[in-house]
Structure formats: structure tokens, C-alpha cells
Design a protein around this motif. Structure first.
Motif, mmCIF file in Angstrom:
data_model
loop_
_atom_site.group_PDB
_atom_site.id
_atom_site.type_symbol
_atom_site.label_atom_id
_atom_site.label_comp_id
_atom_site.label_asym_id
_atom_site.label_seq_id
_atom_site.Cartn_x
_atom_site.Cartn_y
_atom_site.Cartn_z
ATOM 1 N N UNK A 72 25.824 14.837 -5.817
ATOM 2 C CA UNK A 72 27.503 14.251 -5.711
ATOM 3 C C UNK A 72 28.435 15.006 -6.416
ATOM 4 N N UNK A 109 30.579 14.229 -8.621
ATOM 5 C CA UNK A 109 30.740 13.758 -10.049
ATOM 6 C C UNK A 109 29.395 14.525 -10.876
ATOM 7 N N UNK A 110 28.201 14.656 -9.994
ATOM 8 C CA UNK A 110 27.044 15.319 -10.569
ATOM 9 C C UNK A 110 27.639 16.863 -11.146
ATOM 10 N N UNK A 147 28.035 16.989 -1.616
ATOM 11 C CA UNK A 147 27.964 16.123 -0.626
ATOM 12 C C UNK A 147 29.409 15.285 -0.842
ATOM 13 N N UNK A 203 31.505 12.980 1.405
ATOM 14 C CA UNK A 203 31.181 11.887 2.562
ATOM 15 C C UNK A 203 32.665 11.823 3.273
ATOM 16 N N UNK A 259 36.467 10.622 -2.287
ATOM 17 C CA UNK A 259 35.376 11.736 -2.489
ATOM 18 C C UNK A 259 36.141 13.102 -2.364
#
Lengths: 229, 256, 639
Positions: free
Chosen positions: C499, C501-502, C543, C545, C554
Motif C-alpha cells: 500500500x 502508506x506502507x 498498489x 486502487x 489513494x
């Protein structure tokens, strides 16, 4: 200016408050008259007769009152209609409202009861003239006093009246302080007093009016109703 | 920061709506292992992180400062605007407010004047238009006197500050049974009406702002005070009373 | 393509420079102002005040923000106050003293001329705000109240409880909305700037994404003002709002605007400590709290007793001990670093050991709870809401957190960047705070730039231009639009495993470790190796979306993180290059025996302005020498 005022949300509310306040004053006067029933038939009928003395003036007052009521109702109708539209999609979970008092929540209910009541009330007392058939108590013709006593001797008549008076009281416990808020009288110093007044007026009016049918039904129409006469 | 933060599991029922035209529906999610020291929005972050990993569209919600001042966040949780805790924005609502196994129904602020744009995001530009209709003092940059030439009674200054602490989040509209914006508008009107600087435009301001408020399609105030109860900044309904008074006064005395 | 850095500082004594500049500036005829269109990006204090003032002057203004309303910009979160050299308290304040304090507080890494101008207009700002109806705190006599704040020895800070930022922003926002109502400002909310359009070497437009529809839009004008705030969120955890980002300034940098001093980051000493994995942001507690709160840790290491169980003689009030004259009111960088030291020694408190106490019990005893409540009530409530503990009963726990960034786009004295026609205001530029910003100076600078500086200097620029008519169909505008679009398509096409945020967390943690409160060569070099790797993986394995043509949070976040991944590298590069310690930039290799920051004025009394040279390529360094004629260079001492 007036057109803009009346089409604004605040203007409409203030008209509702103003007409409401006028009707509260009327109710207080009406109540004072009603309580004369405790003094007996003569006093009560004398009061009714004195009112009639006003003649045309009485009709002006009556029409004024009807206008107040009509305006009050129409503006509420307009406001409520807008309020219904304002939400758009409804919430699935009812809005939490533990800070809303019961009287506040039931304003539409108490208002609707009142509307129905007023119509029956006018038919029963204002537009029904006392005559031998409806105002004779134990063989004595007692005029308006008799009409009232007979009406309240009927359990349905009394019950409907008492319910309606509770609705009035309920309506007023919210309404009186609401009038103050709507006109802009809200201040930490005297608002608590206004709120208490609101409750006192509501309860006072409900209790005062309801006392009449209860008195008639339980005491006057009890075992020795003819002692009344 | 309580020493042993507990983890809880929750069932979420969340409003999903693709865009303004979409009808929308509720979907159900599990929020598992949520730290009770986390904020409500951080709980949603965790759920969204999980949704993303499953290839599902994350729940869209507005948020920015996450310290209760920008007014961007907000949703109705189990019938409470900004959740059940008083004087708290959603971002400052911490999960210790909830208990394990609880079901949370999360819906956007509902008002025709604040249409949903996606999921929990609503369009609050109506508020900006209300401000543009008079919520200012018309002074040009630089053309002003020394600040201390305008003394303000401390009481008035404090009341003005209290009104001005409104963050424009629209919880008042969301919580009002009639979707009325009176608390917001009255807080803005009062802030300037209470200060000497605001006097020259006092009438013009209240008339303009109320008119715009009505045009936007907000409901009418029925003095139920739900707005005050839901307001994260505790804005008082005395402001509404003040605006009612000012409005009538302005309408009948000014020439506007 | 390398340009000479020309700061355009007027000649003459420092106190006359601004007056001189205003007189010598070319003016645009009032009737002609209407013909110029200015694009103002950002609606915080700098952006809203600039847009409002430019519109008042007669320019056509288009104002952009990514939030749903201009009133939500992150200036709103500032708590403590705004400085002004009013000397209302009669305690010896003056323009010169504010100037002096700011230059010294910035550890001699700011431009004297800019700082002096800031001090000069500080008074006008407060006048302006009061006239707009900003409800500043007042005394019973009806006059304005002041407090001393963050390292100042005079009371020059104006405040509105703990909400000064919100109140000032509402002031600027209402000024902006006043101009919106006249139609001379056009407002574009929920628009994020993704590209700068440069035509013939001049800034002529911007490409924005409409965050609601996902559509790309082009806006053209005669000048662009970036008022887009700082880059603190490069650290992932910071006190900035979640949406704060470097994208606008970074895009401009990639189009030729130099980025100055990116390594200068302010770590604020009084924030609520980190408490969990899920944590999304840090919350600042105004440093005004240090006026009445005393900072301490237990004398003994790993002392797990409750604060109230630790007797007075076993407490170390380390700031009062080490800095007797300033005590708890030392500047932010010093307070932060000392908190780190005591925690590194194992004296930290709380579950993580990464916290120190800020104790109000003495003040409550001395002044009474009522007074403390009046001063800090809302801050205490906020603290209790977040932590579940009441500062009236137990000492607060605090720890430093990234808060403000002094670096930013390089601007000349006129606030114009190295791209003509591109101005940069507020936190987004580098100019006034040097290597460390003093408390209550950020609001002052934002409003100074927006109300009182840029409106004058813009006219000077426009009056000298003969700008060609251009519109969105200009090949350079079309190119900028398609490059922004391509980037979005690329992000959505990756469909990787991790993601956004990751990646952001990974970058943030690396920077906090290697380029945070204290930095060294080995760590910085390590970060320089790691950042490109994280970036490469991001572009292969992120990723994102959803689709481009919709509200897609996102995607918004991914674009911002992509820019942070490029910017972070420059920040570390700058930190490595600056081998001295100064203000918020502490190089372990350069410290005094007492562990204080040791400047190297001989080699580093300059602004480091970096020119972009391609992603992953070594940027070109330009130096602007800093000359101190009015404040003698001296080692800062707050002992």
C-alpha cells in the motif's frame, strides 16, 4: 421588506412565535373565565353573558383569534414542509436525541391533537347554542353552564378534553421558552428562569383547563348531580 | 497511552456511495484488533489498509489536521454526529469510547444542502457561499488603524471568541432534526456582531447571510438544541437567539 | 542552464531597505491591474492573504486549494500565537529587537534584509487582523493582551486562546471570501496542483486535478504564487495535516525552481508521544505550555514509578539546570535535542521510554487552577482526549516531533523563485527563519508575505514584463497536462502488492532515524543509498486502487508520496553537504564540548539552493552567501 421577512426562515418562525404568544395570552384569559364554573351556574352564565355584551367587538376578537390560529398553522406548515425536504436522504439509524425533551419531540403530535380538538371544541361550545335539550340539568335549564355540565358528564367528552389539555400543556412547555429564543431573548442570566416559566405555564394551563371536566365528571355528575343546580 | 491498551473487534456498517449521482448502500465490514488508544479515523485507516490489500475500494472520508481544528472530518456514528462523545470531533474520538463486539453504523452527514460526493464525503461549499454573503468585515489590507485604538470589552471579546471557535464542520446541520444551519450561521454572525469592528456592516451581514442560508436549502430551526449538543466546540444556541434578534432588527430598520 | 543566484536585496542600511524597495518598485497602473491574472495556489495564511490583497488591488485572482474549503488549510492548527514588535507591554521591544531575536534564533542562517522586513511589518499584521475582527485575547481594560513565547525575553506574542492559527486564518479567509463575493477572486476548491506550466522561461499556468471528478484542468495566468506550506510529512509522522505535501513546490523545482536548505527541519519539543503502530499523525501541544510547565525526568534510569511518587530531589529539571537564564523557554531545537538526550540516557518516561514530563503542579499551586485553565484549558482538554490522562492531575508526557520546515523554494528578496513569474510565500519558501524558527513567527511570516510583501513585489515584476497572450492550448501547457496525466496512469497501472502508506512509513522512519533530530555522515550516506531503492520499489510494487476519473484518495496520496520519495533524497543530500550544525540541523560531527550545535561560519554561512538535474541524478548546488552587517555572528547561548 415584509415580503422578504416573511419568506425568510427566521421571519416565518417569528410569526409563528408571535401568533403563538397571542394565543397563550388568549388561553390565560379563557382559563380565567372557565374557572368561574367553580363559583356556580350564575357566575359562569353571567360571565358568558357579559362576553356577549361586546357584540361586534367579540366577533372582531374571534376573527382575530382565528387569524392568529390560521397564520400559526400555515407558517408551521410551510416550515415543516421545508424541514422535511432539508434532510434529503434519511438516516438509517435514528438521530440520537437524549438532549431533546419529550415535549420538544412531540410538538407535531401535540400540535395535531390541538388542531383536531379546536375544531370539535368550536362545534361543541362556540357554535352550539344552549337550549332546553342540551343545557337542562336535572330538569333545570342552566344555559351555557348546563351545556358544559352535560357535555362533560359524557365520559368521552371529558376524556377528549383532558387529553387535548395535556397536549396544550405539553405544547406550551416547549413553546414558551421557544418564543423567547426565537425573538432572541437568550442570556445565561434569565434563560433558566424563562425555561422554568415555560414549564409552569404549560402545566398550569393544562391543569387549569382539565380541572373543569374532571370536576364536572367526578363531582358534579356523580351520585348527586342534581345538587348542582 | 493508558499502560495496557486493549484491542477490540467491531462490526461496521458503512455507507458506500460511488459519487453524487449514485444511490448508495450500506456495506458491512469487520474491524479487528483495533487498539483502544487509536482514534476513530485511525480505526478507519486500519480497515482501509485491509480493504486495499483485498483489492477493494477503501472507504472515502474527509480528514486533514486530525487534531480537531480543521473541521474537515465528520460522520454520523450510531445516530451521533461525530460519534457519542460530547465536544469531540471524529478525529479526536478515541476507540476507548467503544466496547468489544459493538456494531457501529457509520453514515455521512445528511442534508440536501450538503450533498454526498462519495461514501462519507459531503460537499460543504454551501458554508463558503454563506460566508461570501457577508461573513466578513470590509477592510482593505493596510488601511487600518493601530490595533489598540479599538478597545473591546473583555466579556464581548470572549463571547466573540467563543462564537469564532466554530470549525465549520457541519455537525450542527447533521444533528438537527430539520438539517438547519442556524448554529453555524449564527456563530459567524455573532462573532462579528459582538465586536466594535463588526458594527458598520452588522445589518447588511445578517440579512445577506440568512438569505443565503435559506437559498441553500437548509431546514428551519425549531429550537431543539441538538446542534449545541453535537457541536465539537460547544458553540452556544445563544448565538442563534442573537441572530434572530439581529435579523428582525435589521430587516425592519435597515434599508437593505 | 545554470543561473546566477541574484537575491535583489536593496542597497543601503537594513532598516531602510524595504522602504527603498517599495519606492523603487515599478508600479502597475490601477487601470491595468485588471488585465493581469494571478494564480494563487494554497489558501493558508499566506495564500488567502495574498489572494485577498491582490484582488483588493485590482488584479484578477484565481485561488486553489485541495481541501473542501479555503478555511481548512493547515495554518488553522497553529496554537500559540503571532509575534509583533508593538511593545504594548512597554518591556523594551522594538522592530530591531524582533529582527535581532529572529536572526539569532535562526542561528544566523537567514537573510538579514528579509528578517528586518518581517519585523517591520509585524505591527501592521496585528492591526490588520484586529480590524478584520480576529478575537485576540484582551485585558480587562479592553486592550490587547500579550504573552512571552518560545525563547523570547519580551512579551510580544498576541494570541487567541490556543487557536491563534484558526482565528487568523478565519480572518484571512473572510478577507478572501469578501473578494470572492465581488467576483474578482475565483475560488477553486478540491483542486490539487500537479504541474507548473512554464512558457518562455516564465511561470504562466498550472495543471490541477479536480479531486471530485478526477478531471485534469489547466489554468493560465500572468504569474503563479505557491503558498503550499511545508514538507514535514516526508517523515510520515509529523504534526502536519494529513494532506500537507511537497508536490506543488517539488513540481516547480523539477521545472527549474531552486530548492533551498531542505535539511532545515524543525522538531517541536512539545508533542504527544507516539503510542502505536496504527498512528497516523502526531499532535502538537503549544509550546506556550512551557511558560508555566516545568520539564523534568527522573534522576534515575528506568525509573518506572508514577510521577507523583518521585520526590522533588529525585527529579532532574534538566532545562532549568543546563540553561539557568532561559530555563524551560530555550528555543525549540535545544529543547527537543535535550529531550532526546535524556531519553537516550534511559531516563525517558511512559510506556515507550520516549517521553519527558511537562509538569504544571507548581504553576497550579502558584496561580490557581482557574488561571491555568484560562490559559491552557483547551490544550489540556485536547491532551486528555487523546491520552485519557488529565494534566491537572498528572504531568503531561511530551516528546519532540517534526513540526515545521524552514527550507523551501529559494526566493529572492521579492519572494520570486528562480523561475520568473513564480512566487513562493509562507512556509513553502525558505527565506526568513534560517535554520530554526522561533515560536509565533510562522503565522507572522505567512501573513507578512501575503498581506504586505508579495502584493508590492508582484507589481514590480508585472510592470516590467511584456507577456504574450497564452491559453491552455499552448504546446507547453498541453505538454504539462499530458505529463501529469501520464504519471497518474502510470501509478494506477502498477497494481503491485504494497500500500501507499506502507512505503510512506518506510521512508518516514528512515528519515526520522537518519535525518531527524541528529544526523551524521554515515547515517546520511546510508539513507542516500536506501531512498532510491524504496522509490524504485514504489514504482514497481505499489498498489493504487480505483480509476483516475473519480474521487480517489489513494491516488491522491500516491502522487504525494511519489514526490516525497524524490524530495527525501534531496533533503538528505543537503544534510550531508552541510557539515556544520546549525539550528534544527544538528550534525554530530560538529558540536561544542557541551554538546551544543557548533556552526561553521567560514564554510557554511550560505544558503544552499539546489537545482534539479533529473530524478536520481546529482542536483547542482548554488550558494548564496549570507552577510551579517547588523547582527554580529556569535555562538548562540541560552545558558
Amino acid at each position: 421588506m415584509l415580503k422578504k421577512y416573511l419568506s425568510s426562515s427566521i421571519g416565518k418562525k417569528q410569526i409563528v412565535a408571535l401568533t403563538g404568544l397571542a394565543m397563550v395570552l388568549f388561553l390565560l384569559a379563557h382559563l380565567a373565565g372557565n374557572l368561574l364554573i367553580f363559583k356556580g351556574a350564575d357566575a359562569y352564565n353571567a360571565y358568558a353573558a357579559a362576553l356577549k355584551e361586546f357584540g361586534a367587538l367579540l366577533w372582531v376578537a374571534r376573527l382575530g383569534l382565528i387569524a392568529m390560529f390560521f397564520i400559526h398553522f400555515v407558517f408551521i406548515f410551510l416550515l415543516v414542509k421545508q424541514n422535511r425536504q432539508a434532510r434529503g436522504v434519511q438516516y438509517s439509524e435514528p438521530l440520537h436525541a437524549n438532549t431533546r425533551s419529550l415535549s420538544t419531540k412531540l410538538m407535531p403530535v401535540s400540535g395535531t391533537i390541538l388542531l383536531a380538538y379546536i375544531i370539535t371544541h368550536l362545534m361543541d361550545f362556540t357554535f352550539t347554542h344552549s337550549n332546553i335539550a342540551n343545557a337542562t340539568v336535572c330538569g333545570d335549564y342552566l344555559g351555557l353552564y348546563g351545556l358544559v355540565v352535560n357535555h362533560f358528564s359524557n365520559p368521552f367528552g371529558s376524556l377528549w378534553y383532558v387529553i387535548a389539555m395535556f397536549a396544550v400543556g405539553f405544547h406550551l412547555t416547549h413553546a414558551v421558552q421557544s418564543v423567547a429564543q426565537t425573538f432572541g431573548w437568550n442570556n445565561s442570566k434569565y434563560t433558566p428562569f424563562i425555561k422554568k416559566t415555560s414549564v409552569v405555564v404549560g402545566i398550569g394551563i393544562a391543569a387549569g383547563f382539565a380541572a373543569v371536566p374532571i370536576y364536572v365528571f367526578f363531582l358534579a355528575c356523580g351520585t348527586s348531580s342534581c345538587t348542582l343546580g | 497511552m493508558s499502560n495496557a491498551a486493549k484491542k477490540i473487534n467491531l462490526n461496521l456498517k458503512v455507507w458506500r456511495q460511488k459519487n453524487a449521482e449514485d444511490k448508495g448502500y450500506f456495506d458491512v465490514y469487520k474491524a479487528e484488533g483495533i487498539d483502544q488508544d487509536a482514534s476513530f479515523l485511525e480505526m478507519l485507516d486500519v480497515v482501509n489498509e485491509g480493504l486495499s490489500k483485498q483489492g477493494k475500494d477503501p472507504i472515502a472520508f474527509d480528514h486533514d489536521c486530525r487534531e480537531g481544528i480543521c473541521g474537515m472530518c465528520g460522520a454520523v456514528v450510531n445516530g451521533h454526529a461525530h460519534g457519542p462523545k460530547a465536544k469531540t470531533t471524529l478525529c479526536q474520538l478515541h476507540m476507548r469510547t467503544f466496547s468489544n463486539g459493538q456494531t457501529l453504523v457509520i453514515e455521512p452527514f445528511r442534508s440536501r444542502a450538503l450533498p454526498v460526493q462519495k461514501d462519507l464525503i459531503v460537499d460543504r461549499s454551501a458554508f463558503d457561499r454563506v460566508i461570501a454573503s457577508g461573513g466578513f468585515i470590509s477592510v482593505r489590507t493596510g488601511s487600518v488603524q493601530d490595533a489598540n485604538n479599538i478597545p473591546v470589552e473583555k466579556k464581548s471579546a470572549d463571547l466573540a471568541f467563543d462564537a469564532a471557535s466554530c470549525i465549520g464542520c457541519a455537525a450542527c446541520v447533521a444533528a438537527c432534526p430539520n438539517a438547519s444551519a442556524m448554529l453555524f450561521v449564527s456563530a459567524k454572525v455573532s462573532h462579528l456582531a459582538l465586536l466594535p469592528q463588526g458594527q458598520p456592516e452588522r445589518s447588511r451581514r445578517v440579512l445577506g447571510m440568512v438569505e443565503q442560508m435559506d437559498t441553500e436549502g437548509f431546514g428551519n430551526c425549531s429550537n431543539e438544541y441538538q446542534c449545541e449538543a453535537a457541536c465539537p466546540k460547544g458553540i452556544s444556541v445563544q448565538n442563534i437567539a442573537r441572530m434572530n434578534r439581529d435579523y428582525a432588527h435589521a430587516r425592519f430598520t435597515s434599508e437593505d | 542552464m545554470s543561473k546566477q543566484l541574484e537575491s535583489h536585496i536593496p542597497e543601503g542600511p537594513v532598516k531602510d531597505k524595504w522602504t527603498k524597495a517599495k519606492f523603487e518598485n515599478k508600479l502597475v497602473n490601477p487601470a491595468n491591474k485588471r488585465k493581469f491574472k494571478v494564480l494563487v495556489v494554497g489558501t493558508g495564511l499566506a495564500g488567502a492573504s495574498a489572494a485577498a490583497t491582490l484582488s483588493e488591488l485590482g488584479y484578477q485572482v484565481q485561488s486553489f486549494c485541495f481541501q473542501d474549503s479555503p478555511r481548512r488549510a493547515h495554518s488553522i492548527a497553529a496554537q500559540g500565537g503571532i509575534n509583533a514588535a508593538k511593545n504594548y507591554q512597554g518591556d523594551g521591544d522594538s522592530v530591531h529587537r524582533l529582527f535581532y531575536d529572529t536572526v539569532k534564533g535562526g542561528d544566523f542562517r537567514s537573510r538579514e534584509a528579509n528578517v528586518h522586513r518581517l519585523a517591520e511589518v509585524s505591527s501592521n499584521i496585528v492591526d490588520q487582523c484586529v480590524a478584520q475582527g480576529v478575537p485576540f485575547a484582551r485585558e480587562y481594560g479592553g486592550l490587547l493582551d500579550n504573552r512571552s513565547f518560545g525563547g523570547a525575553q519580551v512579551s510580544r506574542t498576541f494570541y487567541a486562546k490556543g487557536q491563534t492559527g484558526q482565528q487568523l486564518l478565519i480572518g484571512a479567509y473572510s478577507a478572501l471570501m469578501k473578494e470572492v463575493s465581488t467576483g474578482s477572486v475565483e475560488l477553486f476548491t478540491r483542486r490539487e496542483m500537479l504541474e507548473l506550466v512554464v512558457i518562455d522561461g516564465k511561470a504562466r499556468g498550472i495543471i490541477v486535478r479536480n479531486l471530485i471528478t478526477g478531471g485534469m484542468e489547466t489554468y493560465m495566468g500572468d504569474a503563479v504564487m505557491l503558498c503550499t506550506g511545508g514538507y514535514g510529512n516526508v517523515f510520515y509522522l509529523s504534526t502536519n495535516a494529513m494532506g500537507s505535501n511537497v508536490t506543488a513546490t517539488w513540481r516547480a523545482h523539477k521545472k527549474g525552481a531552486y530548492f533551498a536548505n531542505p535539511c532545515y527541519t524543525q522538531i517541536h519539543p512539545t508533542c504527544i508521544p507516539v503510542h502505536g503502530e496504527y498512528q497516523s499523525k502526531l499532535t502538537l501541544m503549544s509550546e506556550s505550555l512551557r511558560n508555566d510547565g516545568r520539564v523534568w525526568v527522573p534522576e534515575a534510569k528506568n525509573d518506572k514509578r508514577k510521577a507523583s511518587d518521585i520526590p522533588e530531589e529525585e527529579r532532574d529539571y534538566y532545562l532549568e539546570r543546563k540553561y539557568p537564564s532561559f530555563g524551560n523557554l530555550v528555543p525549540r531545537d535545544i529543547a527537543s535535542r535535550n529531550a532526546k538526550y535524556v531519553c537516550d540516557e534511559g531516563k525517558g518516561v511512559g510506556a515507550t521510554g520516549l517521553a519527558v514530563y511537562l509538569d504544571f503542579s507548581d504553576s497550579i499551586k502558584r496561580l490557581g487552577q482557574k488561571t491555568i485553565e484560562n490559559r491552557y484549558g483547551n490544550l489540556f482538554d485536547m491532551y486528555e482526549q487523546i491520552t485519557g490522562s488529565s494534566p491537572y492531575e498528572e504531568p503531561m508526557m511530551i516528546y519532540p516531533a517534526v513540526h515545521y520546515t524552514m527550507g523551501g523554494l529559494w526566493v529572492d528578496y521579492n519572494l520570486m523563485t528562480s523561475i520568473p513569474g513564480l512566487f513562493c510565500l509562507g512556509e513553502a519558501n525558505f527565506s526568513d527563519h534560517g535554520a530554526n524558527r522561533l515560536g509565533a513567527s510562522a503565522l507572522m511570516q505567512g501573513l507578512s508575505d501575503g498581506y504586505f510583501v508579495a502584493p508590492y513585489t508582484l507589481g514590480n515584476y508585472l510592470a516590467q514584463q511584456d507577456l504574450a497572450q497564452v491559453d491552455a492550448t499552448h504546446p507547453d501547457a498541453v505538454k504539462a497536462l499530458s505529463s501529469a496525466q501520464e504519471r497518474i496512469d502510470k501509478l494506477l497501472a502498477i497494481k503491485g502488492e504494497r500500500t501507499v502508506d506502507d512505503f510512506h512509513k518506510e521512508l518516514g522512519l528512515l528519515l526520522w532515524d537518519k535525518c531527524g533530530m541528529s544526523r551524521n555522515e554515515a547515517g546520511l550516506k546510508e539513507a542516500l543509498v536506501k531512498i532510491p531503492k524504496i522509490r524504485d520499489e514504489f514504482w514497481e510494487n505499489v498498489n493504487v486502487m480505483g480509476s483516475p476519473g473519480e474521487l480517489n484518495q489513494t491516488l491522491e496520496k500516491a502522487g504525494r508520496v511519489a514526490d516525497f520519495l524524490e524530495f527525501g533524497e534531496l533533503m538528505v543530500k543537503d544534510a550531508l553537504e552541510r557539515k556544520e550544525s546549525c539550528g534544527g540541523h544538528f550534525r554530530e560531527e560538529s558540536q561544542t564540548e557541551g554538546g551544543e550545535a557548533l556552526r561553521d561560519d567560514e564554510n557554511f554561512a550560505h544558503v544552499a539552493a539546489w537545482e534539479f538535474n533529473g530524478v536520481g541524478e546529482v542536483p547542482i548546488l548554488h550558494k548564496e552567501a549570507l552577510i551579517f552587517e547588523n547582527v554580529a555572528l556569535a555562538q548562540r547561548s541560552y545558558k
